[in-house]
Write a protein that holds these residues in place. Structure first.
Motif, PDB file in Angstrom:
ATOM      1  N   PRO A   1      20.106  14.344  15.524  1.00  0.00           N
ATOM      2  CA  PRO A   1      18.716  14.410  15.074  1.00  0.00           C
ATOM      3  C   PRO A   1      18.592  15.125  13.736  1.00  0.00           C
ATOM      4  CG  PRO A   1      19.109  15.992  16.829  1.00  0.00           C
ATOM      5  CD  PRO A   1      20.336  15.148  16.736  1.00  0.00           C
ATOM      6  N   GLY A   2      17.482  14.877  13.033  1.00  0.00           N
ATOM      7  CA  GLY A   2      17.223  15.536  11.773  1.00  0.00           C
ATOM      8  C   GLY A   2      16.589  16.896  11.971  1.00  0.00           C
ATOM      9  N   PRO A   3      16.300  17.606  10.880  1.00  0.00           N
ATOM     10  CA  PRO A   3      15.770  18.967  10.988  1.00  0.00           C
ATOM     11  C   PRO A   3      14.335  19.049  11.480  1.00  0.00           C
ATOM     12  CG  PRO A   3      15.914  18.299   8.698  1.00  0.00           C
ATOM     13  CD  PRO A   3      16.601  17.246   9.486  1.00  0.00           C
ATOM     14  N   ASN A   4      13.563  17.974  11.325  1.00  0.00           N
ATOM     15  CA  ASN A   4      12.179  17.959  11.793  1.00  0.00           C
ATOM     16  C   ASN A   4      12.136  17.438  13.229  1.00  0.00           C
ATOM     17  OD1 ASN A   4       9.363  16.710  12.201  1.00  0.00           O
ATOM     18  ND2 ASN A   4       9.111  17.793  10.258  1.00  0.00           N
ATOM     19  N   PRO A   5      11.320  18.027  14.108  1.00  0.00           N
ATOM     20  CA  PRO A   5      11.253  17.560  15.496  1.00  0.00           C
ATOM     21  C   PRO A   5      10.935  16.073  15.637  1.00  0.00           C
ATOM     22  CG  PRO A   5      10.108  19.651  15.260  1.00  0.00           C
ATOM     23  CD  PRO A   5      10.477  19.213  13.876  1.00  0.00           C
ATOM     24  N   ARG A   6      10.266  15.479  14.642  1.00  0.00           N
ATOM     25  CA  ARG A   6       9.951  14.053  14.715  1.00  0.00           C
ATOM     26  C   ARG A   6      11.137  13.172  14.347  1.00  0.00           C
ATOM     27  NH1 ARG A   6       4.885  12.681  11.293  1.00  0.00           N
ATOM     28  NH2 ARG A   6       5.410  10.626  12.137  1.00  0.00           N
ATOM     29  N   GLN A   7      12.224  13.795  13.901  1.00  0.00           N
ATOM     30  CA  GLN A   7      13.404  13.022  13.490  1.00  0.00           C
ATOM     31  C   GLN A   7      14.428  12.954  14.622  1.00  0.00           C
ATOM     32  OE1 GLN A   7      14.033  15.282   9.736  1.00  0.00           O
ATOM     33  NE2 GLN A   7      13.675  13.315   8.699  1.00  0.00           N
ATOM     34  N   ASN A   8      13.939  12.573  15.785  1.00  0.00           N
ATOM     35  CA  ASN A   8      14.790  12.434  16.971  1.00  0.00           C
ATOM     36  C   ASN A   8      15.551  11.118  16.987  1.00  0.00           C
ATOM     37  OD1 ASN A   8      12.252  11.118  17.261  1.00  0.00           O
ATOM     38  ND2 ASN A   8      12.662  10.841  19.438  1.00  0.00           N
ATOM     39  N   ALA A   9      15.112  10.181  16.133  1.00  0.00           N
ATOM     40  CA  ALA A   9      15.714   8.837  16.074  1.00  0.00           C
ATOM     41  C   ALA A   9      15.326   8.230  14.737  1.00  0.00           C
ATOM     42  CB  ALA A   9      15.191   7.972  17.223  1.00  0.00           C
ATOM     43  N   PRO A  10      16.003   7.146  14.326  1.00  0.00           N
ATOM     44  CA  PRO A  10      15.548   6.444  13.124  1.00  0.00           C
ATOM     45  C   PRO A  10      14.127   5.923  13.321  1.00  0.00           C
ATOM     46  CG  PRO A  10      17.762   5.751  13.724  1.00  0.00           C
ATOM     47  CD  PRO A  10      17.235   6.552  14.877  1.00  0.00           C
ATOM     48  N   HIS A  11      13.319   6.051  12.283  1.00  0.00           N
ATOM     49  CA  HIS A  11      11.939   5.567  12.348  1.00  0.00           C
ATOM     50  C   HIS A  11      11.613   4.806  11.057  1.00  0.00           C
ATOM     51  CE1 HIS A  11      11.120   7.622  16.054  1.00  0.00           C
ATOM     52  NE2 HIS A  11      11.241   8.834  15.538  1.00  0.00           N
ATOM     53  N   PRO A  12      12.062   3.556  10.943  1.00  0.00           N
ATOM     54  CA  PRO A  12      11.718   2.765   9.755  1.00  0.00           C
ATOM     55  C   PRO A  12      10.209   2.597   9.660  1.00  0.00           C
ATOM     56  CG  PRO A  12      12.628   1.366  11.474  1.00  0.00           C
ATOM     57  CD  PRO A  12      12.811   2.771  11.940  1.00  0.00           C
ATOM     58  N   HIS A  13       9.651   2.804   8.454  1.00  0.00           N
ATOM     59  CA  HIS A  13       8.195   2.846   8.348  1.00  0.00           C
ATOM     60  C   HIS A  13       7.611   1.792   7.419  1.00  0.00           C
ATOM     61  CE1 HIS A  13       4.361   4.579   9.178  1.00  0.00           C
ATOM     62  NE2 HIS A  13       4.871   5.682   9.684  1.00  0.00           N
ATOM     63  N   ALA A  14       8.427   1.124   6.617  1.00  0.00           N
ATOM     64  CA  ALA A  14       7.892   0.109   5.713  1.00  0.00           C
ATOM     65  C   ALA A  14       9.007  -0.813   5.271  1.00  0.00           C
ATOM     66  CB  ALA A  14       7.226   0.760   4.497  1.00  0.00           C
ATOM     67  N   ALA A  15       8.612  -1.978   4.758  1.00  0.00           N
ATOM     68  CA  ALA A  15       9.548  -2.940   4.168  1.00  0.00           C
ATOM     69  C   ALA A  15       8.984  -3.361   2.822  1.00  0.00           C
ATOM     70  CB  ALA A  15       9.729  -4.156   5.079  1.00  0.00           C
ATOM     71  N   HIS A  16       9.744  -3.120   1.747  1.00  0.00           N
ATOM     72  CA  HIS A  16       9.295  -3.417   0.386  1.00  0.00           C
ATOM     73  C   HIS A  16      10.329  -4.299  -0.316  1.00  0.00           C
ATOM     74  CE1 HIS A  16       6.296  -0.224   0.745  1.00  0.00           C
ATOM     75  NE2 HIS A  16       7.259   0.607   1.117  1.00  0.00           N
ATOM     76  N   VAL A  17       9.868  -5.344  -0.980  1.00  0.00           N
ATOM     77  CA  VAL A  17      10.745  -6.159  -1.814  1.00  0.00           C
ATOM     78  C   VAL A  17      10.791  -5.538  -3.210  1.00  0.00           C
ATOM     79  CG1 VAL A  17      11.130  -8.442  -2.793  1.00  0.00           C
ATOM     80  CG2 VAL A  17      10.178  -8.227  -0.490  1.00  0.00           C
ATOM     81  N   ASP A  18      11.990  -5.426  -3.772  1.00  0.00           N
ATOM     82  CA  ASP A  18      12.122  -4.842  -5.110  1.00  0.00           C
ATOM     83  C   ASP A  18      11.601  -5.832  -6.159  1.00  0.00           C
ATOM     84  OD1 ASP A  18      14.325  -6.720  -5.235  1.00  0.00           O
ATOM     85  OD2 ASP A  18      15.146  -5.475  -6.843  1.00  0.00           O
TER      86      ASP A  18
ATOM     87  N   GLU B   1       9.790  -1.630  12.946  1.00  0.00           N
ATOM     88  CA  GLU B   1       9.273  -1.089  14.193  1.00  0.00           C
ATOM     89  C   GLU B   1       9.673   0.382  14.294  1.00  0.00           C
ATOM     90  OE1 GLU B   1       9.012  -5.016  13.808  1.00  0.00           O
ATOM     91  OE2 GLU B   1      11.027  -4.240  14.171  1.00  0.00           O
ATOM     92  N   TYR B   2       8.677   1.274  14.307  1.00  0.00           N
ATOM     93  CA  TYR B   2       8.893   2.715  14.191  1.00  0.00           C
ATOM     94  C   TYR B   2       9.693   3.279  15.364  1.00  0.00           C
ATOM     95  CZ  TYR B   2       7.549   7.672  13.647  1.00  0.00           C
ATOM     96  OH  TYR B   2       7.555   9.024  13.516  1.00  0.00           O
ATOM     97  N   ASP B   3       9.173   3.152  16.568  1.00  0.00           N
ATOM     98  CA  ASP B   3       9.867   3.738  17.728  1.00  0.00           C
ATOM     99  C   ASP B   3      11.072   2.931  18.206  1.00  0.00           C
ATOM    100  OD1 ASP B   3       8.788   6.250  18.204  1.00  0.00           O
ATOM    101  OD2 ASP B   3       7.032   5.436  19.223  1.00  0.00           O
ATOM    102  N   PRO B   4      11.011   1.614  18.172  1.00  0.00           N
ATOM    103  CA  PRO B   4      12.222   0.870  18.538  1.00  0.00           C
ATOM    104  C   PRO B   4      13.358   1.014  17.527  1.00  0.00           C
ATOM    105  CG  PRO B   4      10.270  -0.480  18.858  1.00  0.00           C
ATOM    106  CD  PRO B   4       9.831   0.734  18.098  1.00  0.00           C
ATOM    107  N   SER B   5      13.062   1.577  16.337  1.00  0.00           N
ATOM    108  CA  SER B   5      14.077   1.792  15.287  1.00  0.00           C
ATOM    109  C   SER B   5      14.697   0.482  14.825  1.00  0.00           C
ATOM    110  CB  SER B   5      15.174   2.739  15.790  1.00  0.00           C
ATOM    111  OG  SER B   5      14.646   3.950  16.276  1.00  0.00           O
TER     112      SER B   5
END
Length: 387
Positions: free
Chosen positions: A151-168, A121-125
């Motif tokens: 926060p990170g250096p990019n304005p969009r990095q105000n919080a953790p934003h997990p974006h995908a889940a991959h199995v190795d 979940e992107y915004d709920p982190s």
């Protein structure tokens, strides 16, 4: 019977665009569409609801021989839907499972031999897991809430934003690229209980914003030389990672070289790298809103993989034949690429040469439902081959 024996091998040798193959595309209007590709023609067939208001991602699972499609719902109004469907011979979908999720999910995957399912979940982190099959009343198995100290250096990095889940490739670890925290989060998998245990993450460069990942190795039977590649949305780049597996311990990622998803000219304002896939000894990445090939014509980047080291080298950029290509997928034969243009809301089929890795001409394109709005990230959300 002798005639049949002659006909069957000939049919099996025909390419997919002659024999016919099915695809699926999800759309942010709440439906999943069945598409048919035959004789170089691409047509939209039936559609189904039941995947929530904002189906954001599709995944095909062939565990056990069945063709099961999973979808996740990005609905951000307090709850969402996780759904499963079986795919018929004609590509039509039949819903087999459904549960009410926490919502705001942007990606998901089955794991542990398809006994469990993970969403991010992107915004709920958050990273959330559930038991399979999906059924009414199904509850959260595990939930991780991620935090950052600054926060990170990019304005969009105000919080953790997990974006995908991959199995190795071993099936023992789950990777979660975190765009906000510049991390590749790693979790070991308990295949019996479905429980995930956090391992030390891979650290991306500040401001990279990793979005998705994929794997490549010189041998399918060994982790020796296994590499991971991430596409970085904020950095508009692809990063190479070496892997190491500790006996009875964690998978570790070590960052190597990062290459841009473009060559020469600066990307257009608002351009965002989106997706990454491997086919043979080649890596491909999608650029959204770069319009390298003209108005509303974005690009796909191609890299070659050094078979001895796993290192990447830039090959070329080619026309995605789509505007804001959020997703693309290469078929099993490796000779076709399906591209999903989010804003253009089209599915484009592009020819690919398996030997050289180069992408060729547009074979077919069709619109699915209604176009999205520029930079609003609505429209078509995902496209996959059904094979």
């Amino acid at each position: 019977m002798p005639l049949l024996n002659l006909i069957v091998p000939v049919l099996l040798a025909l390419p997919a665009h002659v024999l016919g193959v099915n695809l699926l595309a999800s759309h942010y209007t709440g439906k999943i569409y069945s598409l048919s590709f035959a004789n170089s023609n691409l047509t939209v067939g039936s559609s189904v609801a039941g995947a929530g208001n904002l189906p954001a991602w599709l995944g095909l699972d062939t565990t056990g021989g069945a063709k099961t499609v999973y979808s996740v719902d990005e609905d951000w109004f307090g709850s969402g839907v996780l759904a499963s469907f079986t795919v018929g011979e004609n590509g039509a979908l039949t819903q087999t499972g459904k549960l009410t999720s926490l919502g705001a999910s942007v990606h998901g995957t089955p794991y542990a031999n398809s006994k469990f399912f993970a969403t991010v979940e992107y915004d709920p982190s958050t990273l959330t897991t559930y038991a399979l099959p999906f059924q009414a009343g199904g509850k959260v198995l595990q939930k991780f809430k991620f935090n950052m100290t600054a926060p990170g250096p990019n304005p969009r990095q105000n919080a953790p934003h997990p974006h995908a889940a991959h199995v190795d490739p071993t099936g023992k670890f789950l990777l979660v690229p975190d765009l906000g925290a510049d991390l590749i989060r790693i979790f070991s998998i308990d295949a019996t209980s479905g429980q995930l245990t956090a391992c030390p993450p891979g650290e991306a460069a500040p401001g990279d914003g990793p979005r998705h990942a994929t794997f490549w190795g010189p041998s399918s039977n060994s982790t020796d030389g296994l590499m991971a590649y991430t596409v970085n949305e904020l950095g508009n780049s692809v990063t190479t990672w070496t892997t190491s597996y500790a006996e009875g311990g964690c998978l570790a990622l070590t960052r190597q070289k990062t290459l841009p998803t473009y060559s020469g000219n600066t990307l257009a304002t608002g351009s965002k790298a989106a997706e990454v896939h491997v086919a043979g000894n080649f890596v491909y990445a999608a650029n959204r809103a770069d319009q390298t090939f003209g108005a509303q014509q974005d690009s796909l980047a191609t890299y070659s993989i050094d078979a001895a080291t796993g290192a990447l080298a830039w090959v070329e950029a080619t026309n995605a034949h789509a505007w804001f290509p959020r997703t693309f997928q290469i078929n099993k034969a490796g000779d076709l690429v399906a591209v999903g243009g989010q804003t253009s809301s089209n599915v484009a089929i592009i020819r690919r040469d398996p030997a050289t890795g180069k992408l060729g001409d547009l074979i077919a394109s069709t619109q699915v439902a209604t176009p999205g709005r520029e930079q609003e990230e609505d429209g078509l959300s995902a496209v996959i081959w059904v094979e």
